[in-house]
Design a protein around this motif. Structure first.
Motif, PDB file in Angstrom:
ATOM      1  N   ALA A   5       0.858  -1.186   0.000  1.00 10.64           N
ATOM      2  CA  ALA A   5       0.000   0.000   0.000  1.00 10.64           C
ATOM      3  C   ALA A   5       0.890   1.230   0.000  1.00 10.64           C
ATOM      4  O   ALA A   5       1.910   1.263   0.692  1.00 10.64           O
ATOM      5  CB  ALA A   5      -0.920  -0.002   1.218  1.00 10.64           C
ATOM      6  N   GLU A  28      -3.979   5.632   4.272  1.00 14.23           N
ATOM      7  CA  GLU A  28      -5.388   5.475   3.897  1.00 14.23           C
ATOM      8  C   GLU A  28      -5.604   4.176   3.122  1.00 14.23           C
ATOM      9  O   GLU A  28      -6.554   3.419   3.386  1.00 14.23           O
ATOM     10  CB  GLU A  28      -5.858   6.665   3.056  1.00 14.23           C
ATOM     11  CG  GLU A  28      -5.910   7.982   3.798  1.00 14.23           C
ATOM     12  CD  GLU A  28      -4.585   8.743   3.740  1.00 14.23           C
ATOM     13  OE1 GLU A  28      -3.565   8.128   3.318  1.00 14.23           O
ATOM     14  OE2 GLU A  28      -4.573   9.928   4.114  1.00 14.23           O
ATOM     15  N   ARG A  29      -4.712   3.926   2.172  1.00 15.14           N
ATOM     16  CA  ARG A  29      -4.842   2.708   1.351  1.00 15.14           C
ATOM     17  C   ARG A  29      -4.605   1.460   2.199  1.00 15.14           C
ATOM     18  O   ARG A  29      -5.258   0.426   1.996  1.00 15.14           O
ATOM     19  CB  ARG A  29      -3.831   2.772   0.205  1.00 15.14           C
ATOM     20  CG  ARG A  29      -3.946   1.640  -0.793  1.00 15.14           C
ATOM     21  CD  ARG A  29      -5.283   1.632  -1.468  1.00 15.14           C
ATOM     22  NE  ARG A  29      -5.372   0.566  -2.461  1.00 15.14           N
ATOM     23  CZ  ARG A  29      -6.475  -0.086  -2.733  1.00 15.14           C
ATOM     24  NH1 ARG A  29      -7.614   0.206  -2.108  1.00 15.14           N
ATOM     25  NH2 ARG A  29      -6.489  -1.026  -3.652  1.00 15.14           N
ATOM     26  N   GLU A  41      -7.720   0.519   4.042  1.00 18.14           N
ATOM     27  CA  GLU A  41      -8.698  -0.079   3.137  1.00 18.14           C
ATOM     28  C   GLU A  41      -8.412  -1.546   2.880  1.00 18.14           C
ATOM     29  O   GLU A  41      -9.330  -2.358   2.732  1.00 18.14           O
ATOM     30  CB  GLU A  41      -8.709   0.679   1.805  1.00 18.14           C
ATOM     31  CG  GLU A  41      -9.222   2.121   1.904  1.00 18.14           C
ATOM     32  CD  GLU A  41      -9.047   2.877   0.599  1.00 18.14           C
ATOM     33  OE1 GLU A  41      -8.564   2.257  -0.380  1.00 18.14           O
ATOM     34  OE2 GLU A  41      -9.389   4.071   0.549  1.00 18.14           O
ATOM     35  N   LYS A  42      -7.115  -1.913   2.840  1.00 16.16           N
ATOM     36  CA  LYS A  42      -6.733  -3.289   2.495  1.00 16.16           C
ATOM     37  C   LYS A  42      -6.773  -4.248   3.688  1.00 16.16           C
ATOM     38  O   LYS A  42      -6.687  -5.466   3.497  1.00 16.16           O
ATOM     39  CB  LYS A  42      -5.323  -3.299   1.888  1.00 16.16           C
ATOM     40  CG  LYS A  42      -5.247  -2.685   0.492  1.00 16.16           C
ATOM     41  CD  LYS A  42      -3.913  -2.972  -0.169  1.00 16.16           C
ATOM     42  CE  LYS A  42      -3.901  -2.487  -1.615  1.00 16.16           C
ATOM     43  NZ  LYS A  42      -2.659  -2.854  -2.321  1.00 16.16           N
TER      44      LYS A  42
END
Length: 379
Positions: free
Chosen positions: A44, A48-49, A52-53
């Motif tokens: 990532a 933030e990413r 999400e993962k």
């Protein structure tokens, strides 16, 4: 001869690692090192990413760069710890920042370890494997704990079922004894023996109900049905329940209570609490002794005390005596025994009324069990 890889397959091969770094070159390098160590890797480019993962990839470990654009590693770690099961996810911080305050901040957000950039391949694998091993051991401990809790719950439920099933035959015995007690019988010895049997049956009934109530209280608490009780007229009726025990043991039972003293309490629970205290006082006091029940108003509530003239409770046992299954050490063959649950029940009732119970020495010898519950002159 071709060199063999230093990375051999271990128990954690195939484990999932999430690499979070805003540097594409660093992400590729870390992925290559980890895949060479037989790990499944996802990357990532920022905090933030990464968040999400988490749910889709469900990593076993996170490598997290501290300094990133947008959400940095510290904030990312803080948010991971706040999600369900995030507290147990191993997190290794990646940083080239040697400042102590940065390391202190990383510890405050509950990071598990540090790796300094540039990262060495062998050091990375060793750190990852160490945390994976700790996670695996932790999972085994938690699983074993859950198994033990399940077994304990099953034993408690079985115990409760057995105790509950004892209530019906005991109730039948009590009814039969009460019928016999109501008949005319001019044989004093028979009458005395019948009363002893009836007292024993009632004592067993209270013991069984104590066990059931303690188990229920530990699960959902005691449900109180409070009413106003005029103690001055209520206490004499209560004392009639132990009258035959007093007579059979050749003891004296006296009481003192202001005629206008009232309490707001669960009548049945208060009755059983005081019967437990009186029963103990009478059983553990010698023939010819006096047991006294005293109720009076205090500045913050009502105080009810039971004075006995037994051997007393040793000072080192005065707090422990209210624990489940705690009994005094036996002193000779004539020492009476109990279930060790009566006083535990008394403490549950007192605390359910936002009060407390304790024991202290009786100045004239023996013990004083005191129940005090606040309420502007009421229990």
């Amino acid at each position: 001869m071709k060199d063999e890889s230093i990375f051999i397959r271990r128990a954690d091969h195939g484990a999932k690692v999430l690499v979070v770094d805003d540097d594409p070159l660093a992400r590729r390098s870390l992925r290559a090192m980890l895949e060479r160590g037989y790990y499944e890797v996802e990357t990532a480019e920022g905090g933030e990413r990464a968040l999400e993962k988490l749910s889709s990839f469900q990593p076993d470990l996170v490598l997290l760069d501290i300094h990133m654009d947008g959400m940095d590693g510290l904030e990312t770690c803080r948010r991971i710890r706040d999600i369900p099961n995030g507290e147990l996810l191993p997190i290794i911080f990646l940083t080239g920042d040697e400042r102590p305050e940065i390391h202190a901040q990383a510890l405050r957000v509950k990071g598990d370890d540090f790796l300094r950039k540039p990262v060495l391949s062998a050091e990375l694998i060793v750190r990852v494997r160490s945390l994976m091993r700790l996670k695996r051991l932790q999972a085994e401990v938690l699983a074993e704990r859950d198994n033990l809790l399940d077994l304990q719950k099953q034993r408690e439920q079985l115990f409760e079922f057995i105790v509950h099933d004892l209530k019906n035959p005991l109730s039948t015995i009590q009814v039969g004894l009460e019928v016999l007690d109501g008949r005319d019988d001019n044989n004093p010895a028979s009458r005395i023996q019948l009363r002893r049997l009836l007292d024993t049956a009632h004592s067993m009934g209270r013991m069984i109900q104590n066990i059931l109530d303690i188990g229920r209280a530990e699960q959902i608490g005691l449900e109180l049905r409070k009413v106003v009780i005029p103690l001055g007229t209520w206490i004499p009726h209560l004392l009639k329940e132990v009258e035959s025990l007093v007579q059979s043991r050749g003891q004296e039972l006296v009481w003192e209570c202001p005629p206008d003293l009232e309490v707001e309490a669960d009548q049945e629970f208060l009755r059983r609490l005081l019967l437990n205290l009186l029963d103990n006082a009478l059983k553990y006091s010698p023939t010819g002794s006096q047991t006294r029940l005293e109720a009076r108003s205090t500045r913050t509530g009502v105080r009810v005390a039971v004075y006995d003239q037994g051997k007393g409770i040793p000072e080192h046992m005065r707090e422990r005596i209210f624990g489940k299954f705690v009994r005094l050490e036996k002193e000779g063959a004539n020492t009476l025994s109990g279930s060790g649950l009566g006083l535990a029940f008394c403490q549950l009732v007192a605390e359910a009324h936002d009060g407390r119970i304790w024991v202290e020495a009786n100045p004239t010898g023996g013990s004083v069990f005191v129940v005090e519950i606040p309420g502007a002159g009421e229990i």
